[in-house]
Structure formats: C-alpha cells, structure tokens
Design a protein around this motif. Structure first.
Motif, PDB file in Angstrom:
ATOM      1  N   MET A 190       0.828  -1.184   0.000  1.00 38.12           N
ATOM      2  CA  MET A 190       0.000   0.000   0.000  1.00 38.12           C
ATOM      3  C   MET A 190       0.870   1.245   0.000  1.00 38.12           C
ATOM      4  O   MET A 190       1.898   1.296   0.672  1.00 38.12           O
ATOM      5  N   THR A 191       0.457   2.249  -0.790  1.00 37.83           N
ATOM      6  CA  THR A 191       1.118   3.544  -0.725  1.00 37.83           C
ATOM      7  C   THR A 191       0.096   4.609  -0.353  1.00 37.83           C
ATOM      8  O   THR A 191      -1.108   4.435  -0.558  1.00 37.83           O
ATOM      9  N   LEU A 192       0.606   5.721   0.176  1.00 40.00           N
ATOM     10  CA  LEU A 192      -0.234   6.859   0.503  1.00 40.00           C
ATOM     11  C   LEU A 192       0.356   8.110  -0.126  1.00 40.00           C
ATOM     12  O   LEU A 192       1.577   8.226  -0.268  1.00 40.00           O
ATOM     13  N   ASP A 193      -0.517   9.034  -0.474  1.00 41.16           N
ATOM     14  CA  ASP A 193      -0.039  10.309  -0.976  1.00 41.16           C
ATOM     15  C   ASP A 193       0.606  11.083   0.161  1.00 41.16           C
ATOM     16  O   ASP A 193       0.171  11.006   1.307  1.00 41.16           O
ATOM     17  N   LEU A 194       1.648  11.843  -0.154  1.00 41.14           N
ATOM     18  CA  LEU A 194       2.412  12.552   0.871  1.00 41.14           C
ATOM     19  C   LEU A 194       1.781  13.876   1.275  1.00 41.14           C
ATOM     20  O   LEU A 194       1.484  14.113   2.449  1.00 41.14           O
ATOM     21  N   PHE A 195       1.556  14.755   0.285  1.00 42.14           N
ATOM     22  CA  PHE A 195       1.220  16.142   0.594  1.00 42.14           C
ATOM     23  C   PHE A 195      -0.275  16.424   0.750  1.00 42.14           C
ATOM     24  O   PHE A 195      -0.680  17.576   0.766  1.00 42.14           O
ATOM     25  N   SER A 196      -1.091  15.393   0.826  1.00 43.33           N
ATOM     26  CA  SER A 196      -2.501  15.632   1.163  1.00 43.33           C
ATOM     27  C   SER A 196      -3.013  14.586   2.133  1.00 43.33           C
ATOM     28  O   SER A 196      -3.680  14.919   3.113  1.00 43.33           O
ATOM     29  N   ALA A 197      -2.670  13.312   1.914  1.00 47.47           N
ATOM     30  CA  ALA A 197      -3.144  12.260   2.810  1.00 47.47           C
ATOM     31  C   ALA A 197      -2.379  12.232   4.135  1.00 47.47           C
ATOM     32  O   ALA A 197      -2.944  11.924   5.182  1.00 47.47           O
ATOM     33  N   LEU A 198      -1.086  12.550   4.086  1.00 40.92           N
ATOM     34  CA  LEU A 198      -0.248  12.435   5.281  1.00 40.92           C
ATOM     35  C   LEU A 198       0.144  13.779   5.885  1.00 40.92           C
ATOM     36  O   LEU A 198       0.178  13.933   7.114  1.00 40.92           O
ATOM     37  N   ILE A 199       0.461  14.743   5.037  1.00 41.61           N
ATOM     38  CA  ILE A 199       0.913  16.060   5.495  1.00 41.61           C
ATOM     39  C   ILE A 199      -0.114  17.122   5.115  1.00 41.61           C
ATOM     40  O   ILE A 199      -0.635  17.121   3.996  1.00 41.61           O
ATOM     41  N   ASP A 200      -0.382  18.015   6.040  1.00 38.72           N
ATOM     42  CA  ASP A 200      -1.255  19.164   5.759  1.00 38.72           C
ATOM     43  C   ASP A 200      -0.398  20.234   5.070  1.00 38.72           C
ATOM     44  O   ASP A 200       0.073  21.183   5.694  1.00 38.72           O
ATOM     45  N   SER A 201      -0.180  20.041   3.781  1.00 35.27           N
ATOM     46  CA  SER A 201       0.738  20.900   3.039  1.00 35.27           C
ATOM     47  C   SER A 201       0.196  22.319   2.887  1.00 35.27           C
ATOM     48  O   SER A 201       0.980  23.281   2.831  1.00 35.27           O
ATOM     49  N   ARG A 202      -1.117  22.454   2.827  1.00 33.31           N
ATOM     50  CA  ARG A 202      -1.684  23.800   2.694  1.00 33.31           C
ATOM     51  C   ARG A 202      -1.334  24.654   3.907  1.00 33.31           C
ATOM     52  O   ARG A 202      -0.922  25.807   3.784  1.00 33.31           O
TER      53      ARG A 202
END
Length: 218
Positions: free
Chosen positions: A1-13
């Motif tokens: 399984m992979t997860l997206d970094l800048f939206s699923a894991l990190i609150d990049s906004r």
C-alpha cells in the motif's frame, strides 16, 4: 500500500501557507500568504500534469512561484524563495491520525508513499522516519508525475500483487482510478473529489478506518 504525501499524510496547505504568510508580512505584499499558496499550488500541479520529459520537483516549484509572482505582481526572487519554502517542509504538520494510523496499516502489510516529490525533499519531511525507505516511490525515482497513469503503473509493478493506493486530492483519486489501481479515498479538510471524475467506492475518514477497508480490495 502507498499513501499520498502532501494531502493524505501532510497538511501541506497549512505548512506552505504559514511560510508564505510570513513573507507577505515581511514584504508588505498586497495579498496574503494563503492566496499566494493557492495560486502557486495550482500552477505547480498544472506544470506537473504537463511534464513529459521528467523535470525535478524543485524546478517545477520554482517555475510555478515565478508565474505566481508575475501574475500577482509580487516582489521576490523565485529561486531563493523556493529553496526557503522547500527547506521548511520539515516543519509542515502531519494530520493528527498519521503516526498511529501508519502503525495500524503496517500491521496489514508493507506501507509506503507515492508522491510527486524529489528524494531529498521527501527525506526532510516528518513522514520519512515513519516508513521504510524501500517503499517510498517518488516522482524522481519513477520519472513521472501524477496524474499520469505511468507513475501508478510503475508503483504497482514495484509494489507487487495486492497493491492499493490511498489518495486524498481530486487529481490523485482521478489519476489512480483512471489507471485501474485499487484505491481508497482518504477524506481530509479542504480536499474534495472531482465532480466530473470517477467516484471512489472505498472512502475513509482516518487511516485506521482505511485499514478496515483493505481486506475488501485484496
């Protein structure tokens, strides 16, 4: 399984806007940092979508910031400010459920990341210590960017049978489903699905909830 970094894991906004808000105050810009972030992020994603011959994420970020400064008539050095912005990813916050949720997911198999990012930038993030480096698939490694089907197909090939991707942003959901990848959509504040795109069958509010859906996709 992979997860997206800048939206699923990190609150990049929140992370990116915080930095740009500081610049806006220091330089007395006519618009706030959140507005600058939104314009930069949108342009950056469009450059990634258009990218045919792989270009480093850092360079696309710089090009996007240059366009943003031009369009919003803001003073600043895009190259210098991009380096400062990306240096700050170490401080960009994780969503509250990430640390515990990744441990829960790891109980069901290998957990990694699929992200439009350069390797060295990923290494700075708070996610890097939480996943095995062997399961981190960056655009630099795979030589393509979301939402191109190529990046999902290559990630699936490397991950092996039973591959599942957890996506949050509209383009990631659309890209993964369009590439025929088993996908869970993870809801995060500020992110919606594309009303004109495919509708995900499996949707979770937290990573622990996503873990309960995994058996249904494999």
């Amino acid at each position: 399984m992979t997860l997206d970094l800048f939206s699923a894991l990190i609150d990049s906004r929140t992370g990116g806007s915080t930095f740009l808000c500081e610049l806006a105050r220091e330089r007395s810009w006519s618009v706030d940092g959140a507005t600058v972030y939104a314009a930069w992020d949108s342009t950056n994603k469009e450059l990634q979508r258009q990218c045919v011959s792989w270009t480093p994420f850092r360079e696309l970020c710089r090009q996007a910031l240059a366009v943003t400064y031009r369009d919003l008539r803001l003073a600043g050095d895009p190259a210098q400010d991009t380096e400062a912005l990306l240096s700050g990813v170490a401080d960009w916050p994780l969503w509250p459920d990430v640390s515990d949720g990744l441990r829960i997911l790891a109980g069901q198999g290998r957990v990694g990341v699929l992200s439009n990012v350069d390797d060295d930038i990923f290494a700075r993030t708070r996610v890097a210590p939480l996943v095995d480096a062997g399961t981190v698939f960056t655009s630099e490694k795979l030589r393509s960017y979301k939402p191109s089907p190529a990046i999902y197909h290559e990630a699936s090939r490397r991950a092996g049978p039973g591959y599942v991707h957890v996506a949050t942003s509209a383009r990631d959901v659309r890209g993964a489903l369009g590439a025929g990848i088993s996908t869970i959509r993870l809801r995060r504040p500020g992110h919606t699905i594309d009303p004109g795109g495919p509708t995900p069958t499996f949707v979770a509010a937290t990573l622990s909830e996503a873990a309960t859906l995994l058996p249904r996709l494999r």
